[in-house]
Design an enzyme around this catalytic site. Structure first.
Site, PDB file in Angstrom:
ATOM      1  N   LYS A  75      17.077 -38.006  76.431  1.00  0.00           N
ATOM      2  CA  LYS A  75      16.764 -37.320  77.841  1.00  0.00           C
ATOM      3  C   LYS A  75      16.374 -38.533  78.786  1.00  0.00           C
ATOM      4  CE  LYS A  75      16.579 -32.806  77.271  1.00  0.00           C
ATOM      5  NZ  LYS A  75      17.477 -31.706  77.957  1.00  0.00           N
ATOM      6  N   SER A 125      20.274 -36.732  68.367  1.00  0.00           N
ATOM      7  CA  SER A 125      19.912 -36.617  69.747  1.00  0.00           C
ATOM      8  C   SER A 125      18.208 -36.905  70.059  1.00  0.00           C
ATOM      9  CB  SER A 125      20.166 -35.360  70.443  1.00  0.00           C
ATOM     10  OG  SER A 125      19.523 -34.297  69.792  1.00  0.00           O
TER      11      SER A 125
END
Length: 410
Positions: free
Chosen positions: A61, A311
Site C-alpha cells: 500500500k 502483499s
C-alpha cells in the site's frame, strides 16, 4: 449488421504505471523477489516470492499512497487528506503524508488489528476508530471530506492509486523475464488491476491470477454482475475482506485478469505458517493467499514459473502466535494425549519417563478428576506433547500402549 460498441477505455494505462514508478522511486522500497526452492518443491512450480512485506509500513500500500499524495496540488496538500482503512492503506497514507508534510486523518473500524491502529497513530495521523465494518468507516471518512474539505484518498478505487500499486508488476517483469504466471491477492482490486495493466501490455502471454478468501469473494461476484452479501466478518485475511469491488478496478480486472481463485481459511493459515517456517518471513493472512491458492489448486500451477506477491506482513503478534501453534497441531507436532492411570502416588512418573524415552517434549500436564465421568481409584491425565512430526506422535502413542498404558488421542 449491428456492430457492437467499443468498450470504454480503461482508466489506467501502462504509461501511468511507468510514470508512477519514476515518481515514487525515492519514496518506496524496491522490494526483492527470490526463488524459493522449498516452496517450489511443495507446490510443484518454480516459485518466486515478491516480498512486499518489506516496505516500510509492511505492505504494498506504500506504493499507491505515495503516488496519490505526490500528485496532490499545493492547495490540496494544504487542506489535508482523509482515508478509511482497516490498516495497511491507513499506514501507507499516514506515513507518506507525514513525510510530505500533509495532515492526515484515518478512520478505522473497531475490527482493525490493534497493531495496525497503533502503527497508524505512530506515523503521525489523527485516527478515529469508528464503525464495526470498513463500509461504516468509509461513510465517516466521506463525511469528514465533505465537512472539513479534506481530500479523500481511496484504498483501491482510484486511478493514481492503481498506477502506484502496478509498480509491483513492473519490478517483477524487470527482475524475472521468464515468468509464466503472477498470483496476486485481491480485495477491491487495486493491486491486481495495476499489475495486470503493466504486465499484459508488456507480456500478454503471462497469466495474471487473482486470489480471494472464500468468505469475501466480492470481486468474483462483481465480475459475474451479482450482488455480494455476507454475514462473515471473521477471516484471517482481513486485509482483503472488502464487500465492494472498485468502479475503476472491475473493468480492468474483467479485461486483463485471467482468473480468480477462491481459497478456504485453512489454506490461508497453512500459507502463513509456511512463510514463517520456510522463508523466515512474516505474512499476514491477505499476504499469504497467493501461496494458499497454489496449495489449494496445485495442478493449475504445476511446472510453471510463478511469482507470488506476498502483499503484506502486518499481522497481530498474538494472532500470528495462534496461527503458528495451530499449524503445529494440524501437522501433528503438538498433540494432546489422555492417559488413564491409577490414582495412586508415583503413577505419573512412569508415564513421563516413557514420554521422555520416546523423544516427546512435555508441554503441559493436567489431572482431570472433577469434571469427567470417573472410576474410583482411576484418574485421567491430559498431556500436551511436542514431537518432530505426525509420524513421531503416532510412534509415541504406540510406545505408551506397548508399555501397558491406556492412551487415547484428543
Amino acid at each position: 449488421m449491428t456492430v457492437a460498441p467499443e468498450p470504454p477505455p480503461l482508466s489506467v494505462g501502462p504509461e501511468d504505471v511507468e510514470a508512477a514508478a519514476a515518481r515514487i522511486a525515492d519514496d518506496v522500497v524496491r522490494t526483492h523477489s527470490e526463488h524459493s526452492r522449498t516452496l517450489s518443491e511443495l507446490t510443484g512450480a518454480h516459485l518466486v516470492v515478491k516480498f512486499e512485506n518489506l516496505q516500510f509500513t509492511g505492505s504494498f500500500k506504500d506504493r499507491g499512497s505515495a503516488n496519490r499524495l505526490r500528485l496532490l496540488t499545493p492547495e490540496e496538500r494544504e487542506r489535508g487528506v482523509v482515508a478509511a482503512s482497516a490498516g495497511n492503506h491507513a499506514q501507507g497514507v499516514a506515513y507518506h503524508g507525514g513525510r510530505l508534510g500533509i495532515a492526515t486523518t484515518i478512520v478505522m473500524p473497531t475490527s482493525a488489528p490493534f497493531t495496525k491502529v497503533r502503527h497508524t497513530r505512530g506515523h503521525g495521523a489523527t485516527v478515529e476508530v469508528e464503525g464495526r465494518t470498513l463500509a461504516e468507516s468509509a461513510l465517516r471518512a466521506e463525511e469528514i471530506a465533505r465537512t472539513e474539505g479534506r481530500v479523500l484518498v481511496p484504498a483501491y478505487d482510484d486511478p493514481d492509486v492503481i498506477a502506484g500499486q502496478g509498480t509491483v508488476g513492473l519490478e517483477l517483469l524487470e527482475d524475472h523475464p521468464d515468468l509464466d504466471t503472477i498470483v496476486v491477492p485481491v480485495s477491491g482490486g487495486g493491486l491486481i488491476a495495476g499489475i495486470a495493466t503493466i504486465v499484459k501490455a508488456a507480456r500478454p502471454d503471462i497469466r495474471v491470477i487473482g486470489v480471494q478468501s472464500e468468505r469475501y469473494p466480492s470481486m468474483v461476484a462483481a465480475l459475474k454482475g451479482e450482488p455480494f452479501e455476507t454475514n462473515s466478518v471473521d477471516t484471517l485475511a482481513d486485509g482483503i475482506a472488502v464487500k465492494r469491488a472498485g468502479r475503476h478496478t472491475v473493468p480492468i480486472v474483467r479485461a486483463l485478469v485471467d482468473d480468480i481463485v477462491v481459497v478456504p481459511e485453512r489454506r490461508i493459515e497453512e500459507a502463513v505458517v509456511l512463510f514463517a517456517e520456510i522463508e523466515k518471513t512474516v505474512a499476514e493472512g491477505a499476504g499469504g493467499v497467493g501461496l494458499a491458492a497454489m496449495l489449494h489448486e496445485p495442478e493449475r500451477f504445476r511446472g510453471a514459473n510463478v511469482a507470488v506477491v506476498l502483499s503484506g506482513g502486518n499481522i497481530d503478534s498474538r494472532l500470528l502466535a495462534s496461527v503458528l501453534l495451530r499449524g503445529l497441531v494440524r501437522d501433528g507436532r503438538i498433540a494432546t494425549l489422555r492417559i488413564h492411570i491409577d490414582d495412586l502416588p508415583g503413577q505419573l512418573a512412569p508415564v513421563l519417563t516413557a514420554l521422555a524415552e520416546s523423544g516427546a517434549n512435555v508441554m503441559e500436564v493436567e489431572h482431570r478428576r472433577l469434571f469427567e465421568p470417573f472410576t474410583p481409584r482411576r484418574v485421567d491425565v491430559d498431556v500436551v506433547i511436542e514431537t518432530s512430526d505426525g509420524q513421531h506422535t503416532q510412534q509415541v502413542i504406540e510406545t505408551l500402549r506397548h508399555q501397558g498404558f491406556d492412551v487415547e488421542r484428543r
